[in-house]
Scaffold this motif. Sequence first.
Motif, PDB file in Angstrom:
ATOM      1  N   MET A   1       0.840  -1.173   0.000  1.00 19.14           N
ATOM      2  CA  MET A   1       0.000   0.000   0.000  1.00 19.14           C
ATOM      3  C   MET A   1       0.888   1.239   0.000  1.00 19.14           C
ATOM      4  N   ILE A   2       0.422   2.274  -0.701  1.00 24.87           N
ATOM      5  CA  ILE A   2       1.120   3.555  -0.775  1.00 24.87           C
ATOM      6  C   ILE A   2       0.291   4.597  -0.031  1.00 24.87           C
ATOM      7  N   ASN A   3       0.931   5.352   0.825  1.00 20.88           N
ATOM      8  CA  ASN A   3       0.292   6.478   1.494  1.00 20.88           C
ATOM      9  C   ASN A   3       0.853   7.746   0.865  1.00 20.88           C
ATOM     10  N   ARG A   4      -0.024   8.567   0.340  1.00 25.33           N
ATOM     11  CA  ARG A   4       0.397   9.811  -0.305  1.00 25.33           C
ATOM     12  C   ARG A   4       0.029  10.974   0.600  1.00 25.33           C
ATOM     13  N   ILE A   5       1.024  11.767   0.961  1.00 26.08           N
ATOM     14  CA  ILE A   5       0.837  12.930   1.816  1.00 26.08           C
ATOM     15  C   ILE A   5       1.190  14.165   0.996  1.00 26.08           C
ATOM     16  N   VAL A   6       0.281  15.121   0.954  1.00 24.17           N
ATOM     17  CA  VAL A   6       0.537  16.364   0.224  1.00 24.17           C
ATOM     18  C   VAL A   6       0.263  17.540   1.156  1.00 24.17           C
ATOM     19  N   LYS A   7       1.274  18.378   1.344  1.00 25.59           N
ATOM     20  CA  LYS A   7       1.132  19.594   2.146  1.00 25.59           C
ATOM     21  C   LYS A   7       0.860  20.757   1.202  1.00 25.59           C
ATOM     22  N   MET A   8      -0.198  21.513   1.514  1.00 31.13           N
ATOM     23  CA  MET A   8      -0.589  22.643   0.668  1.00 31.13           C
ATOM     24  C   MET A   8      -0.821  23.863   1.538  1.00 31.13           C
ATOM     25  N   GLU A   9      -0.257  24.977   1.121  1.00 29.92           N
ATOM     26  CA  GLU A   9      -0.447  26.239   1.830  1.00 29.92           C
ATOM     27  C   GLU A   9      -1.138  27.209   0.887  1.00 29.92           C
ATOM     28  N   PHE A  10      -2.243  27.777   1.359  1.00 28.08           N
ATOM     29  CA  PHE A  10      -3.075  28.633   0.520  1.00 28.08           C
ATOM     30  C   PHE A  10      -3.042  30.078   0.991  1.00 28.08           C
ATOM     31  N   ASP A  11      -3.326  30.987   0.065  1.00 27.12           N
ATOM     32  CA  ASP A  11      -3.605  32.353   0.465  1.00 27.12           C
ATOM     33  C   ASP A  11      -4.808  32.282   1.405  1.00 27.12           C
ATOM     34  N   PRO A  12      -4.741  32.915   2.566  1.00 23.45           N
ATOM     35  CA  PRO A  12      -5.847  32.803   3.527  1.00 23.45           C
ATOM     36  C   PRO A  12      -7.216  33.151   2.946  1.00 23.45           C
ATOM     37  N   GLU A  13      -7.264  34.119   2.059  1.00 26.91           N
ATOM     38  CA  GLU A  13      -8.551  34.510   1.487  1.00 26.91           C
ATOM     39  C   GLU A  13      -9.062  33.514   0.438  1.00 26.91           C
ATOM     40  N   LYS A  14      -8.243  32.521   0.092  1.00 25.45           N
ATOM     41  CA  LYS A  14      -8.646  31.530  -0.904  1.00 25.45           C
ATOM     42  C   LYS A  14      -8.956  30.157  -0.302  1.00 25.45           C
ATOM     43  N   VAL A  15      -8.886  30.044   1.017  1.00 22.13           N
ATOM     44  CA  VAL A  15      -9.134  28.764   1.691  1.00 22.13           C
ATOM     45  C   VAL A  15     -10.546  28.254   1.383  1.00 22.13           C
ATOM     46  N   GLU A  16     -11.531  29.127   1.431  1.00 21.33           N
ATOM     47  CA  GLU A  16     -12.917  28.693   1.187  1.00 21.33           C
ATOM     48  C   GLU A  16     -13.086  28.121  -0.221  1.00 21.33           C
ATOM     49  N   LYS A  17     -12.405  28.704  -1.209  1.00 22.34           N
ATOM     50  CA  LYS A  17     -12.455  28.156  -2.576  1.00 22.34           C
ATOM     51  C   LYS A  17     -11.873  26.758  -2.615  1.00 22.34           C
ATOM     52  N   PHE A  18     -10.740  26.571  -1.916  1.00 30.09           N
ATOM     53  CA  PHE A  18     -10.144  25.246  -1.862  1.00 30.09           C
ATOM     54  C   PHE A  18     -11.100  24.246  -1.220  1.00 30.09           C
ATOM     55  N   LEU A  19     -11.659  24.604  -0.070  1.00 30.95           N
ATOM     56  CA  LEU A  19     -12.552  23.690   0.640  1.00 30.95           C
ATOM     57  C   LEU A  19     -13.782  23.348  -0.200  1.00 30.95           C
ATOM     58  N   SER A  20     -14.291  24.299  -0.927  1.00 33.62           N
ATOM     59  CA  SER A  20     -15.434  24.054  -1.803  1.00 33.62           C
ATOM     60  C   SER A  20     -15.068  23.065  -2.909  1.00 33.62           C
ATOM     61  N   ASN A  21     -13.902  23.251  -3.515  1.00 37.59           N
ATOM     62  CA  ASN A  21     -13.444  22.344  -4.572  1.00 37.59           C
ATOM     63  C   ASN A  21     -13.198  20.946  -4.006  1.00 37.59           C
ATOM     64  N   PHE A  22     -12.622  20.866  -2.813  1.00 37.39           N
ATOM     65  CA  PHE A  22     -12.384  19.569  -2.190  1.00 37.39           C
ATOM     66  C   PHE A  22     -13.709  18.852  -1.922  1.00 37.39           C
ATOM     67  N   GLU A  23     -14.670  19.558  -1.345  1.00 36.95           N
ATOM     68  CA  GLU A  23     -15.980  18.968  -1.053  1.00 36.95           C
ATOM     69  C   GLU A  23     -16.652  18.459  -2.323  1.00 36.95           C
ATOM     70  N   GLU A  24     -16.504  19.210  -3.385  1.00 35.06           N
ATOM     71  CA  GLU A  24     -17.111  18.861  -4.668  1.00 35.06           C
ATOM     72  C   GLU A  24     -16.512  17.584  -5.260  1.00 35.06           C
ATOM     73  N   ASN A  25     -15.272  17.296  -4.943  1.00 35.77           N
ATOM     74  CA  ASN A  25     -14.564  16.193  -5.604  1.00 35.77           C
ATOM     75  C   ASN A  25     -14.146  15.037  -4.705  1.00 35.77           C
ATOM     76  N   LYS A  26     -14.279  15.152  -3.403  1.00 36.52           N
ATOM     77  CA  LYS A  26     -13.744  14.127  -2.504  1.00 36.52           C
ATOM     78  C   LYS A  26     -14.356  12.741  -2.740  1.00 36.52           C
ATOM     79  N   LYS A  27     -15.634  12.654  -3.006  1.00 34.66           N
ATOM     80  CA  LYS A  27     -16.260  11.347  -3.232  1.00 34.66           C
ATOM     81  C   LYS A  27     -15.765  10.718  -4.531  1.00 34.66           C
TER      82      LYS A  27
END
Length: 98
Positions: free
Chosen positions: A1-27
Amino acid sequence: MINRIVKMEFDPEKVEKFLSNFEENKKKIRAFGGCYKLQLLQDQHNTNIFFTYSYWVDEPSLERYRNSELFKGVWEKTKVLFNAKPVAWSTTVVSSEG
């Protein structure tokens, strides 16, 4: 098994856009062939830093995802939100308790 870890740092004002995109695609990501599990973690003190932990059957499964249209679409919307270069690791479990 492979565990993939990705660290991402966002502009604070863009966090909500990231979370929205993640929610849209996580499933879709979780349902991708060879993906066992997907987690999103947020740093407790630097709330614009996130980590994805994904668990894959093997390296070829991870590579199929990384070359897929799903990944390309998700990444295209994500990479424009960064304020630092993301860092990624592919790991295997050496020891585990409980």
